[in-house]
Design an enzyme around this catalytic site. Structure first.
Site, PDB file in Angstrom:
ATOM      1  N   GLY A   9      57.147  44.500   7.103  1.00 14.00           N
ATOM      2  CA  GLY A   9      56.207  44.612   8.221  1.00 14.00           C
ATOM      3  C   GLY A   9      56.614  45.730   9.167  1.00 14.00           C
ATOM      4  NE  ARG A  13      53.398  41.045  16.277  1.00 14.20           N
ATOM      5  CZ  ARG A  13      53.197  39.911  15.593  1.00 14.20           C
ATOM      6  NH1 ARG A  13      52.737  38.842  16.212  1.00 14.20           N
ATOM      7  NH2 ARG A  13      53.461  39.861  14.298  1.00 14.20           N
ATOM      8  CE  LYS A  20      59.297  41.518  12.747  1.00  9.70           C
ATOM      9  NZ  LYS A  20      58.138  40.678  13.146  1.00  9.70           N
ATOM     10  CG  ASP A  99      59.983  37.859  11.455  1.00  9.11           C
ATOM     11  OD1 ASP A  99      60.084  36.888  10.683  1.00  9.11           O
ATOM     12  OD2 ASP A  99      58.889  38.208  11.965  1.00  9.11           O
ATOM     13  CD  GLU A 151      48.715  33.273   9.357  1.00  7.41           C
ATOM     14  OE1 GLU A 151      49.343  33.725  10.308  1.00  7.41           O
ATOM     15  OE2 GLU A 151      49.197  32.436   8.563  1.00  7.41           O
ATOM     16  NE  ARG A 329      88.661  57.474  24.640  1.00  6.84           N
ATOM     17  CZ  ARG A 329      88.893  58.787  24.779  1.00  6.84           C
ATOM     18  NH1 ARG A 329      89.700  59.211  25.748  1.00  6.84           N
ATOM     19  NH2 ARG A 329      88.341  59.644  23.968  1.00  6.84           N
ATOM     20  CE  LYS A 347      92.217  60.804  21.704  1.00  7.59           C
ATOM     21  NZ  LYS A 347      91.818  62.205  21.541  1.00  7.59           N
ATOM     22  NE  ARG A 436     112.062  67.602  40.490  1.00  8.22           N
ATOM     23  CZ  ARG A 436     112.530  66.378  40.328  1.00  8.22           C
ATOM     24  NH1 ARG A 436     111.829  65.482  39.666  1.00  8.22           N
ATOM     25  NH2 ARG A 436     113.696  66.049  40.826  1.00  8.22           N
TER      26      ARG A 436
HETATM   27  C1  UD1 Z   1      53.743  34.705   9.669  1.00 12.70           C
HETATM   28  C2  UD1 Z   1      52.827  33.693   8.977  1.00 12.70           C
HETATM   29  C3  UD1 Z   1      52.486  32.586   9.976  1.00 12.70           C
HETATM   30  C4  UD1 Z   1      53.764  31.946  10.490  1.00 12.70           C
HETATM   31  C5  UD1 Z   1      54.730  32.986  11.065  1.00 12.70           C
HETATM   32  C6  UD1 Z   1      56.054  32.334  11.317  1.00 12.70           C
HETATM   33  C7  UD1 Z   1      51.440  34.923   7.334  1.00 12.70           C
HETATM   34  C8  UD1 Z   1      50.138  35.544   7.068  1.00 12.70           C
HETATM   35  N1  UD1 Z   1      51.621  34.374   8.547  1.00 12.70           N
HETATM   36  O1  UD1 Z   1      53.003  35.252  10.769  1.00 12.70           O
HETATM   37  O2  UD1 Z   1      51.681  31.605   9.363  1.00 12.70           O
HETATM   38  O3  UD1 Z   1      53.432  30.984  11.488  1.00 12.70           O
HETATM   39  O4  UD1 Z   1      54.944  34.052  10.121  1.00 12.70           O
HETATM   40  O5  UD1 Z   1      56.959  33.222  11.935  1.00 12.70           O
HETATM   41  O6  UD1 Z   1      52.285  34.890   6.457  1.00 12.70           O
HETATM   42  N2  UD1 Z   1      55.577  41.406   6.064  1.00 12.70           N
HETATM   43  C9  UD1 Z   1      55.696  42.216   4.954  1.00 12.70           C
HETATM   44  N3  UD1 Z   1      54.586  42.882   4.511  1.00 12.70           N
HETATM   45  C10 UD1 Z   1      53.384  42.776   5.128  1.00 12.70           C
HETATM   46  C11 UD1 Z   1      53.279  41.956   6.254  1.00 12.70           C
HETATM   47  C12 UD1 Z   1      54.400  41.277   6.699  1.00 12.70           C
HETATM   48  O7  UD1 Z   1      56.758  42.331   4.364  1.00 12.70           O
HETATM   49  O8  UD1 Z   1      52.435  43.407   4.646  1.00 12.70           O
HETATM   50  C13 UD1 Z   1      56.771  40.680   6.508  1.00 12.70           C
HETATM   51  C14 UD1 Z   1      57.211  41.025   7.930  1.00 12.70           C
HETATM   52  O9  UD1 Z   1      58.153  42.052   7.910  1.00 12.70           O
HETATM   53  C15 UD1 Z   1      57.818  39.707   8.414  1.00 12.70           C
HETATM   54  C16 UD1 Z   1      57.089  38.655   7.632  1.00 12.70           C
HETATM   55  O10 UD1 Z   1      56.480  39.309   6.524  1.00 12.70           O
HETATM   56  O11 UD1 Z   1      59.199  39.623   8.116  1.00 12.70           O
HETATM   57  C17 UD1 Z   1      56.024  37.950   8.452  1.00 12.70           C
HETATM   58  O12 UD1 Z   1      55.104  38.921   8.931  1.00 12.70           O
HETATM   59  P1  UD1 Z   1      54.616  38.910  10.432  1.00 12.70           P
HETATM   60  O13 UD1 Z   1      53.677  40.026  10.634  1.00 12.70           O
HETATM   61  O14 UD1 Z   1      55.745  38.796  11.352  1.00 12.70           O
HETATM   62  O15 UD1 Z   1      53.767  37.558  10.390  1.00 12.70           O
HETATM   63  P2  UD1 Z   1      53.446  36.591  11.583  1.00 12.70           P
HETATM   64  O16 UD1 Z   1      52.255  37.081  12.299  1.00 12.70           O
HETATM   65  O17 UD1 Z   1      54.646  36.303  12.378  1.00 12.70           O
HETATM   66 CA    CA Z   2      56.770  37.021  12.387  1.00 15.49          CA
END
Ligand code: UD1
Ligand code: CA
Length: 476
Positions: A9, A13, A20, A99, A151, A329, A347, A436
């Site tokens: 992702g 945000r 992230k 995350d 969602e 250091r 150091k 000195r």
């Molecule tokens: C997601 C869940 C939500 C849950 C929440 C919990 C989905 C659609 N939603 O929402 O139901 O309540 O986590 O924290 O799954 N990512 C990718 N590729 C993408 C999109 C996202 O790898 O195309 C990864 C992001 O890096 C992240 C994770 O998937 O680690 C979740 O994505 P994020 O956008 O944070 O989803 P949330 O809106 O938090």
């Molecule tokens: Ca998330």
């Protein structure tokens, strides 16, 4: 059991250039917590999905995991599809988000046991949170069974009040997971392929989808913003502090102490407020750290005391007194029973046992032996404007106050360097070096000088003073 960790992702945000999942919580990237929770739950086959900008994630992750690339971020379901070559129909696959750093291996073990007893094809992990905003919600059919995950952005006004949220953790058998993924559509608010639609598809096909209601929501905090990152850090800090309490560490006011996840602290250590112990620091038994000290990637020996000081990539032996206001250091190695006192900076220097630099000294690029004394204000002059040079001070040498040791230079064992000396060449063993200006005393001069400087009272006296001055032929 295999794990797929989603980390592709954009993390918009967070409003940061760093991917992230590399944002650190108590000194460790979020992703590493998730990987380590899997490894501690005996999962050895771990795939991390990263974006095409995910090179820094690879570089920063030394763990033994596979990486697959999701070229375009088309949603969490699409992200799992990118790892489908690693999914065998007979596998059990747990999907986690990169995350969610608060996840624990203990929870994962409970989840796997739950799936077995339920004989579930898939398990959704739900929990109740006080503020469900942003999370996907669990909806149920009239008979109370799981229906779907909706969602946040796709919720109806009444669904917004649902406090059962999807933690983002999903467990399924490989064949069912692949079945669900192949049927995903992106007809939703975000036009994304949601992994969270897979359980709904499986349920409506007649598979057994179970919901695991996790009691402790704080394990599942998803970090989407800087504020949530701080919230996660607060929980992790408390876990770390509790572990050290358990191990017999005394912490005076745990709300004012910051300890990174990898720091090792032995029993009997006391930590005072305002202290940050960071990176891979190790603190041995009965040491006392703080108040107000920062220890970064440093080792502190048994019964050593560190007050109001900063240490970075330094090693300090046993029974030493550091500070207040010492600065060690990178490259500093200090022996046992040493005193490195107030406003002393060291150091890239090794300092032998029983050596003291009690106040106001700079020791840089130096090899200092045992039993040496650095007087107040003594310094190594290590930089000639072009290169850094080494100072060697052998065992039992005595460096007087305000001495400049102009490197490269050696003071041999047992030598004395007189206070105020500027040493530019070798001092032989047991010699006394004085470098000195010799002192000159001018008898009675102070009183005359003072009189001369006192302003005259009248014109007449002034003229007299000028005359006397000429006569005295003193030129101060
Ligand atoms: C997601 C869940 C939500 C849950 C929440 C919990 C989905 C659609 N939603 O929402 O139901 O309540 O986590 O924290 O799954 N990512 C990718 N590729 C993408 C999109 C996202 O790898 O195309 C990864 C992001 O890096 C992240 C994770 O998937 O680690 C979740 O994505 P994020 O956008 O944070 O989803 P949330 O809106 O938090
Ligand atoms: Ca998330």
């Amino acid at each position: 059991m295999k794990a797929i960790i989603l980390a592709a992702g954009a993390g918009t945000r967070m409003k940061s250039n760093l991917p992230k999942v590399l944002h650190t919580v108590t000194g460790k990237p979020m992703l590493h917590y998730v990987i380590e929770a899997c490894q501690n739950a005996d999962i050895t086959d771990i795939t991390v999905v990263i974006s095409k900008n995910g090179e820094p994630v690879k570089t920063a992750t030394p763990h033994s995991v596979k990486f697959v690339e999701q070229a375009e971020q088309l949603g969490t379901g699409h992200a799992v599809l990118c790892a489908k070559d690693n999914i065998d129909p007979n596998d059990q696959v747990v999907i986690l988000c990169g995350d969610t750093p608060l996840i624990t291996s203990a929870f994962l073990r409970k989840l796997f046991a739950f799936q077995e007893t339920q004989e579930a094809h898939a398990v959704v992990v739900a929990t109740k949170v006080p503020d469900p905003a942003g999370y996907g919600r669990i909806t149920t059919s009239p008979n109370g069974d799981f229906a779907a995950i909706v969602e946040h952005k796709d919720l109806s006004a009444t669904q917004r009040n649902i406090t059962d949220i999807n933690t983002g953790i999903f467990l399924a058998t490989g064949s069912e997971l692949l079945y669900g993924l192949a049927r995903l559509e992106n007809h939703n608010y975000q036009n994304e392929y949601y992994l969270t639609d897979v359980p709904k598809i499986l349920k409506s096909t007649g598979y057994n989808v179970a919901v695991y209601n996790a009691p402790n929501y704080s394990e599942f905090l998803g970090v989407n913003s800087q504020k949530q990152l701080e919230t996660a850090a607060t929980v992790l800090r408390q876990r770390i502090i509790d572990k050290h309490f358990e191990n017999g560490v005394q912490i005076i006011d745990s709300t004012a102490v910051y300890i990174d996840a990898a720091v090792e602290i032995a029993a009997g250590v006391t930590i005072y407020p305002g202290t940050m112990l960071q990176g891979n620091s190790k603190i041995a038994e009965n040491a006392t750290i703080g108040p107000y000290s920062q220890v970064i990637n440093s080792n502190i020996g048994k019964a050593t005391t560190v007050r109001n000081s900063v240490l970075e990539n330094a090693t300090v032996g046993e029974n030493c007194q550091l500070g207040p206001f010492a600065y060690l250091r990178p490259g500093t190695v200090i022996g046992d029973h040493c005193r490195i006192g107030d406003f002393v900076e060291v150091k890239n220097a090794t300092i032998g046992n029983n050596t003291n630099a009690a106040h106001l000294a700079y020791i840089g690029d130096a090899q200092v032996g045992e039993g040496v004394n650095f007087g107040c204000g003594a310094i190594t002059v290590n930089y000639d404007g072009v290169t850094k040079n080494t100072t060697i001070v052998e065992d039992n040498a005595f460096i007087g106050s305000n001495v400049n040791l102009i490197a490269p230079v050696t003071v041999h064992s047992g030598a004395f360097v007189a206070a105020g000396s500027t040493i530019t060449s070798e001092v032989p063993k047991n010699a006394l070096a004085i470098a000195r200006e010799r002192q000159v005393n001018k008898k009675g001069f102070a009183a005359k000088y003072k009189k001369l400087k006192t302003p005259p009272k009248s014109k007449a006296k002034q003229n007299k003073a000028i005359k006397e001055n000429k006569e005295s032929k003193i030129n101060p």
